[in-house]
Scaffold this active site. Structure first.
Site, PDB file in Angstrom:
ATOM      1  NE  ARG A 299      -3.943  -1.939   2.450  1.00 32.72           N
ATOM      2  CZ  ARG A 299      -4.116  -3.127   3.037  1.00 32.72           C
ATOM      3  NH1 ARG A 299      -3.154  -3.660   3.749  1.00 32.72           N
ATOM      4  NH2 ARG A 299      -5.253  -3.782   2.916  1.00 32.72           N
ATOM      5  NE  ARG A 340      -3.525   0.155  -2.719  1.00 33.31           N
ATOM      6  CZ  ARG A 340      -4.345  -0.096  -1.700  1.00 33.31           C
ATOM      7  NH1 ARG A 340      -5.311  -0.972  -1.825  1.00 33.31           N
ATOM      8  NH2 ARG A 340      -4.175   0.507  -0.548  1.00 33.31           N
ATOM      9  CD  GLU A 442      -9.809  -1.197  -4.379  1.00 32.33           C
ATOM     10  OE1 GLU A 442      -9.717  -1.531  -3.195  1.00 32.33           O
ATOM     11  OE2 GLU A 442      -8.972  -0.487  -4.950  1.00 32.33           O
ATOM     12  CG  ASN A 465     -10.104  -5.256   2.979  1.00 33.32           C
ATOM     13  OD1 ASN A 465     -10.512  -6.384   3.248  1.00 33.32           O
ATOM     14  ND2 ASN A 465      -8.865  -4.889   3.156  1.00 33.32           N
ATOM     15  NE  ARG A 476     -14.727  -2.615   6.807  1.00 28.62           N
ATOM     16  CZ  ARG A 476     -13.525  -3.149   6.703  1.00 28.62           C
ATOM     17  NH1 ARG A 476     -13.171  -4.118   7.505  1.00 28.62           N
ATOM     18  NH2 ARG A 476     -12.687  -2.727   5.790  1.00 28.62           N
ATOM     19  CB  CYS A 513      -5.045  -8.484  -1.789  1.00 32.85           C
ATOM     20  SG  CYS A 513      -5.836  -6.992  -2.397  1.00 32.85           S
TER      21      CYS A 513
HETATM   22  C1  PEP Z   1      -9.251  -3.943  -0.372  1.00 31.19           C
HETATM   23  O1  PEP Z   1     -10.004  -2.999  -0.603  1.00 31.19           O
HETATM   24  O2  PEP Z   1      -9.652  -5.120  -0.229  1.00 31.19           O
HETATM   25  C2  PEP Z   1      -7.803  -3.720  -0.216  1.00 31.19           C
HETATM   26  C3  PEP Z   1      -6.981  -4.727  -0.052  1.00 31.19           C
HETATM   27  O3  PEP Z   1      -7.365  -2.446  -0.197  1.00 31.19           O
HETATM   28  P1  PEP Z   1      -7.361  -1.547   1.128  1.00 31.19           P
HETATM   29  O4  PEP Z   1      -7.641  -2.447   2.290  1.00 31.19           O
HETATM   30  O5  PEP Z   1      -6.027  -0.914   1.165  1.00 31.19           O
HETATM   31  O6  PEP Z   1      -8.471  -0.592   0.827  1.00 31.19           O
HETATM   32 MG    MG Z   2      -9.205  -1.105  -1.126  1.00 34.20          MG
END
Ligand code: PEP
Ligand code: MG
Length: 586
Positions: A299, A340, A442, A465, A476, A513
């Site tokens: 990240r 990323r 995502e 996520n 969340r 991921c």
């Molecule tokens: C996700 O969105 O699943 C991800 C891995 O990115 P981040 O958690 O950094 O938003």
């Molecule tokens: Mg993400």
């Protein structure tokens, strides 16, 4: 001595000082050794200083854009910073109770918020939000950068027993069980995955204790008797002796040994790739130690956090970035490193990065202007990053990944910029072809058009996520809906299948991921859905590898087929609980 009786979850008996984890509020309460009290107090002071600077900056920017009325909100918060009943009281709590700073701040602000509940005037009552806002800022500033329970648990320096209101499996899978010897939770029935995990790790555990996290004091001596389902507060000598014997009998300590590396090979020979998610270049060591094949997600926006800034990387200019990326590639060789590009929103960009990201006329968009979209809107910093990445690519196996992609045009535009940067650097077509460029899936729009994106991408990575949040329309951080954040929702599982198929048709790799993969039971389901590449937090890798070794992919595929026909999360969880058995040794 006092006994609390719950549900026996994982046998064995251990004793240690209690560490309290309140998941609901994400505040950990632990006893600070006398020698560290002054340090803890200094952290409160530093946090206040950072807050003062941040609020002053926010105030002047709000004043310039929206006038003095709105800016006065921050005047109120600045005044609170100097209120004798707040920070000085938190310092007193740390000194008197020998607890950590975050806990003390939370306590003080909880007390103050309670006063607002009784106020009749709606305007004044609303000010409770400002109090919470300031408390959140102070807690955040105690540790610049992202703070997770895992980070906090890392700070423990004596063998402990974890007492939590809830302990989700994704956190349990990341705990360093060499320091935490056992755990006890208030919640029970809903945490079956965690109980399964505990047995597999051979960590004694009791669940379903109702209110242990309130009754036990931080630093209090406790014993967990996992076979009897008891948590014993201030245990007597006889119990301590049993705990000592249990430890001497060679009770294994999970994760203590060095971990094997390479792919995880399942019982029927299927190879599963396990990469690591990391936030800081220093985390490379943890990834290697855990046996990660490569870095599946770095990240990079964390380069721009205060922690790095303190080390001089204010603007993360091209040269500086090049050095960092190069060291990472060399450090992980021959494994691939997926970097990323910055995943910032406007607010992050302004507060963390400044320089070149956001101009005076920009408006905050409340969520949509983020990731690749912001990079395309503000191409200068993006160009700098791409140049640094391409220069570093000569030193290892680099993959470039774009966050928050929502359509093919964005991906094409970004790839065009990669090409232009390569041309500027005199990088030939062959060298460029050695750097795969991929898209994160995502945003639901990306999942639904994965077949189209797959034609323009060298690989896809599912970021659950964010995908869960946007697909299920659940923020969340909003307590009223956070219980609806369900990784096992049929919609999410279907999207995963859709993306996997799209990638397979174009013969490009696809990985996942998101956090959900660090729950071993969910990981097994994802393998059953056909995924073979994952990236997760390093601490979760050894257990994932160990459990996958015991499973057969055919069995998991059969389970997944049944799961895809089920209508509710509850039914899916029950199906998994019945069929995916991990850690039978306990
Ligand atoms: C996700 O969105 O699943 C991800 C891995 O990115 P981040 O958690 O950094 O938003
Ligand atoms: Mg993400």
């Amino acid at each position: 001595m006092k006994r609390l009786v719950g549900i026996a979850a994982s046998p064995g008996i251990v004793a240690g000082r209690a560490v309290i984890l309140i998941q609901r509020e994400q505040v950990l309460r632990y006893r600070v050794p006398q020698a560290r009290i002054e340090n803890e107090i200094a952290r409160i002071g530093a946090s206040r200083d950072r807050a003062r600077q941040q609020l002053t900056d926010i105030r002047s920017s709000v004043h310039a854009k929206h006038g003095s009325d709105l800016a006065s909100i921050f005047d109120a918060q600045l005044l609170m910073l100097d209120d004798q009943k707040l920070i000085p009281r938190a310092v007193e709590i740390v000194r008197e109770q020998r607890v950590n700073a975050a806990w003390a701040i939370q306590r003080v602000f909880d007390d103050v918020s309670a006063v607002f509940d009784d106020i009749a005037d709606p305007y004044l009552r609303e000010r409770k939000g400002d109090v919470a806002d300031l408390a959140g800022r102070l807690k955040m500033n105690l540790r610049p950068g992202r703070t997770t329970p895992r980070d906090l648990l890392r700070e423990l320096d004596e063998a402990s027993v974890l007492i939590a209101d809830e302990l989700p499996p994704s956190i349990a899978a990341q705990v360093d069980w060499t320091k935490i010897r056992g755990f006890a939770t208030d919640a029970g029935s809903r945490t079956y995955h965690t109980a399964i995990l505990a047995r597999s790790l051979e960590v004694p555990a009791v669940v379903g204790l109702q209110d242990a996290s309130r009754v036990v004091q931080p630093g209090q001596l406790v014993a967990v008797d996992g076979a009897a389902g008891e948590l014993i507060i201030d245990p007597g000598e006889e119990i301590l002796e049993r705990a000592r014997r249990h430890a001497d009998d060679g009770a294994p300590v999970a994760g203590q040994k060095g971990e094997p590396s390479g792919p995880a090979v399942m019982a029927d020979g299927i190879r599963i790739r396990l990469d690591a998610n990391i936030e800081f270049p220093d985390d490379l060591a943890a990834a290697r130690y855990a046996g990660a094949e490569g870095i599946g997600l770095y990240r990079s926006e964390f380069l721009l956090t205060d922690g790095v800034r303190a080390r001089g990387a204010v603007n993360a200019d091209e040269e500086e970035q090049y050095g960092i990326y190069r060291r990472m590639l060399e450090g992980m060789a021959p494994g691939a490193v997926t970097i990323r590009t910055f995943d910032l929103d406007e607010e992050d960009a302004e507060s963390r990065a400044g320089n070149g990201w956001v101009g005076d006329n920009d408006r905050r968009s409340g969520g949509g202007m983020r990731g690749l979209r912001l990079s395309l809107l503000k191409p200068e910093p993006f160009r700098r990053q791409l140049r640094a990445l391409l220069r570093a690519s000569r030193h290892g196996a680099l993959r470039i990944m774009f966050p928050f992609v929502s359509g093919v045009e964005e991906l094409r535009q970004a790839r065009q910029m990669v090409k232009e940067a390569a041309a500027e650097l005199g990088l030939g077509a062959e060298a460029l072809a050695r750097v795969p460029v991929g898209a994160m899936i995502e945003v639901p729009a990306a999942a639904y058009t994965a077949d189209l994106l797959a034609r323009d991408a060298d690989f896809l990575t599912i970021g659950t996520n964010d995908l869960i949040q946007y697909c299920l329309a659940v923020d969340r951080s909003d307590a009223r809906v956070s219980q609806l954040y369900k990784p096992l929702h049929p919609a999410i599982l279907r999207m995963v299948v859709m993306v996997r198929r799209a990638a397979a048709r174009q013969h490009i790799p696809v990985s996942l991921c998101g956090e959900m993969a660090s729950d071993p039971v969910v990981l097994a389901l994802l393998v059953g859905l056909g995924l073979t590449e994952f990236s997760m937090t390093p601490a979760a890798i050894p257990l994932a590898r160990r459990l996958l070794r015991e499973m057969r992919s055919e069995d998991l595929r059969a389970i997944a087929r049944r799961v895809l026909r089920l209508a509710t999360v509850e039914e899916i969880e029950a199906e998994l609980e019945r069929n995916i058995v991990v850690g039978q040794r306990g």
